[in-house]
Design a protein around this motif. Sequence first.
Motif, short mmCIF file in Angstrom:
data_model
loop_
_atom_site.label_atom_id
_atom_site.label_comp_id
_atom_site.label_asym_id
_atom_site.label_seq_id
_atom_site.Cartn_x
_atom_site.Cartn_y
_atom_site.Cartn_z
N SER A 385 -17.95 7.71 -0.32
CA SER A 385 -18.89 8.70 -0.85
C SER A 385 -19.79 9.40 0.25
O SER A 385 -20.16 10.44 -0.03
N ALA A 389 -20.35 13.27 0.29
CA ALA A 389 -21.70 13.94 0.24
C ALA A 389 -21.92 14.73 1.68
O ALA A 389 -22.75 15.62 1.54
N GLU A 407 -29.30 14.98 2.59
CA GLU A 407 -28.51 14.74 1.52
C GLU A 407 -27.85 13.41 1.73
O GLU A 407 -27.19 12.62 0.56
N VAL A 408 -27.31 12.88 2.97
CA VAL A 408 -26.71 11.56 3.38
C VAL A 408 -27.80 10.82 3.69
O VAL A 408 -28.25 10.33 4.73
#
Length: 902
Positions: A385, A389, A407-408
């Motif tokens: 995941s 991302a 975003e991460v």
Amino acid sequence: MQFLPPEDAPKGEEGKNYLYTRVRLAWYYRPSDVSERTVTDPRLLLAAIYSEVCDINQLRAKCHVVHRDKISDLSGWKKRPDRFYFNRLFDPYIKKEFEVIPSHDVRNLPDNIRDVLTSRYEFVVAEKEVIPDLTDNIRLCDSCQEWCPSADSVLCDRCKKYFHMRCVQPPLIAKPSRGYGWTCAPCSRQHDEEVDSHEIRHATPLGVKQTRSNAPAARGRGRPRKDKSLAEKEENLPVKHFNMWPFRYFGQHTVAEDTLDPEDLIFPRTASRIGPKYQATVAAAPEPYSTPPEIEERGTDHTVEVLGIINTFTESELAEAEDIKKRLSDDADLQTSVDWLTEVIRRLSEAAMDGAMPSVKITPMRLEKWKKSETPYKDKEWSRSEIVAFEDAIQQHGPELRAVRDEVATRSIYEVVRFYGLWKSVKQGEETRRRKATGPPPKPISRQYKSIAEANDGQRVGHADDDSSIIAQPSKTPSCGACRTRESKTWWKAPKGLPTNILCDTCGSNWRKYADLNVRPLREESVPLTKARDKREGTPLAGPSTKRARTSISAHSTPPPTISIAPQNRCLACLKSGLPGKVLRCKQCQFRVHAGACGAIVDPTAADSWVCELCENEETLEASINPDCLLCPRPSNGEKRRRIAEKKYWPPPDSFLRACKPTEGQGWLHILCAVFTPELTFTDASRLRLVEGLSTISRHKWTTRCWLCAEVEGAVIRCSDCSKEFHASCAWKQGHKFGFEIQPVKSSRRDSTTTVTFKGETGCMNAIISCKEHDHSKRDIYDLCETNEGGETALQVYCQAYKQAPVGQAHGLLRKARRLDAMLNLRSAEAQLLVFKQPPTPIVEPECYRCHSQFSPAFYRVTDSSFALNGHRSGEEVWMCHRCHFELNETNTGKSMGMMVS
């Protein structure tokens, strides 16, 4: 200048078999591209000693560029297509322009240098101030009869002869200063003799005064007859070139003898930057620093962390180190990891220095000497995941890794940076393996054909269809962005800023050759308000017309204008779009408003960098950092905290209420509140700057409850058509009518009433705020951003006529003091009327009995008990200003006059 084979063609004789696919082009500039001054002649160019190698398919056309002195009929030359001329040269590195003159005009040179110069080059490039010296007759030293360059020679002011500075006795060290002359020894001696003899009387030369005459100028024999054959000869005149260039620099910073060297550089030069004016004076080197014995020397084993001493291990130590490494981990991936091997080498080296090799352990964390906490020697494995991302963020933000880290959220910026390098190397490896699997790239076109016969069978090089500026398939309804024509055999790409992105063949050719566009202005197609009101609700204003359209189009009729697709901004005050020069967009918060509705005076070229006043105040801090309006209810702290947490602007930039102006007390007011409150004025009404008069607003407006928000806080204004009172910001949010109405003025009152003229209507302009429930269809109310013929908005016209403070009568502090005096006098009169139930007594302003001044920080009452002062009766109140009081006390004259000052 030169045709060249492909770049990858071999050198020597074998390269001659290749077709010419490249060309070396001499560079010419348009004057408007390199300087700010405007040049009306599109045929005038600036030469440059600069060339560029391009593909042969980038050639557009052939043109003739000739020096101005080679053209006898300039007007006829410019009437012919593809004809240009130049008379100056621009150097792109020095950023300076030079004069260009024919080489045969240079006379002030020795014969050998002049012959070489004229035989090699057609033109000479020099500075403007050097041209008179170059074109003058040859200057020879009167002493040694050798050539005198201007830099090493001096001119006698009487006999006009030149001398080398070294030939003068005694030699001259420097030339005379500006404004002074120099004379040689014989002329100086002759002048002294003439002065001593007293026989020669120097008469003042009388200039011949030309008589003025009203007679017309003498008429010539007419304009010379144009000769076409002469014009064609001028095009084909031979021009001398040396190493492909027709000119070279021979100016102020040239050594004349270097011209004889064929390898000498021909480019323009500047003054050398060597000397004390440009170089720093460095002091002597300091004495070497000696380390005190009590301070430990840096760089030893105690201050440097040893990363590895494996190269000093013996054979037995290396074998023991290999066994320890195998015992530490059996994971094959881990044994090939660079981070794990680096940590193993570091731990083994430290153990070898401490003599504890068998007890080496590798833990996920390690403690470094310069850090307080342990850090992992290897990052934790990324989950699927997190990788997804990360890749999505890379696709969206590119290599902006701080945005990727947002975003991460589970990874730090350091981990993101390290993983980005690993991820990028993996992608590059996959691309390399794919290229190896598919084979080498195809052979370039330039190497595929070696003869003209082979080339004719294949693809043609330099064909017009290969031009990337030609649009093969335009839209269904093409329209030229300059002349609006809809028919053309060829369509070209248009520059930015035009209504459409294509040009017809004529306009496209003129733009690419001469940078000349005959742009026809757009007609403003706006629906009249009366017609818009007559349409039924729900019917689009741009709907199809009921009239039958014309089917026949005359050959001479003008095609209808196309809709402009240029980028436009939508004003938040009138909700109408306009060009970026008229509707401004804040560079930071994206707030959009007409320039005339916010008092902004911006250069159209700098419209993209405009910043609203609230954003500008964040940098300058000229006013309060609290942007809340002083006449409106304060917003809730929860709303402000919510927007600040969401990193949004307050006030919100999606409303006209963000348009605020500073007050004289460094506060802020909405433009709506400042304009539609009658008591307020501006110190600069053209820019709507510095609101004044906040203290003159009546107490009733501060204590009245708003009819819309039911708040008592702030000051209210009244509806123009009813008795409702509300805040200006509340009325704007509810959609009430804001505008300006012009009322006619009687002829008897025009002298005492300020009148304006707006859109042909003359009268007294009033600011109108009306509830949306009232009918406004029968009244001519101008909106805030509605403009007249001169481009001024209704808000600008109203503020300049009625909201300008009297800055010419007194300064700001005095105006504020007068407002406070008027307010205090009014309140004292009201209190006296309420308490005593009788009309207030008139207030008499005190006046100094000595200097008769009415302005002073303090007035003192003078009681005279013995005699009258300046004609005042005994017992009458007499006043003295502060300055006179101070002077009397200093000189101690008050006691002698027998007066008492209280």
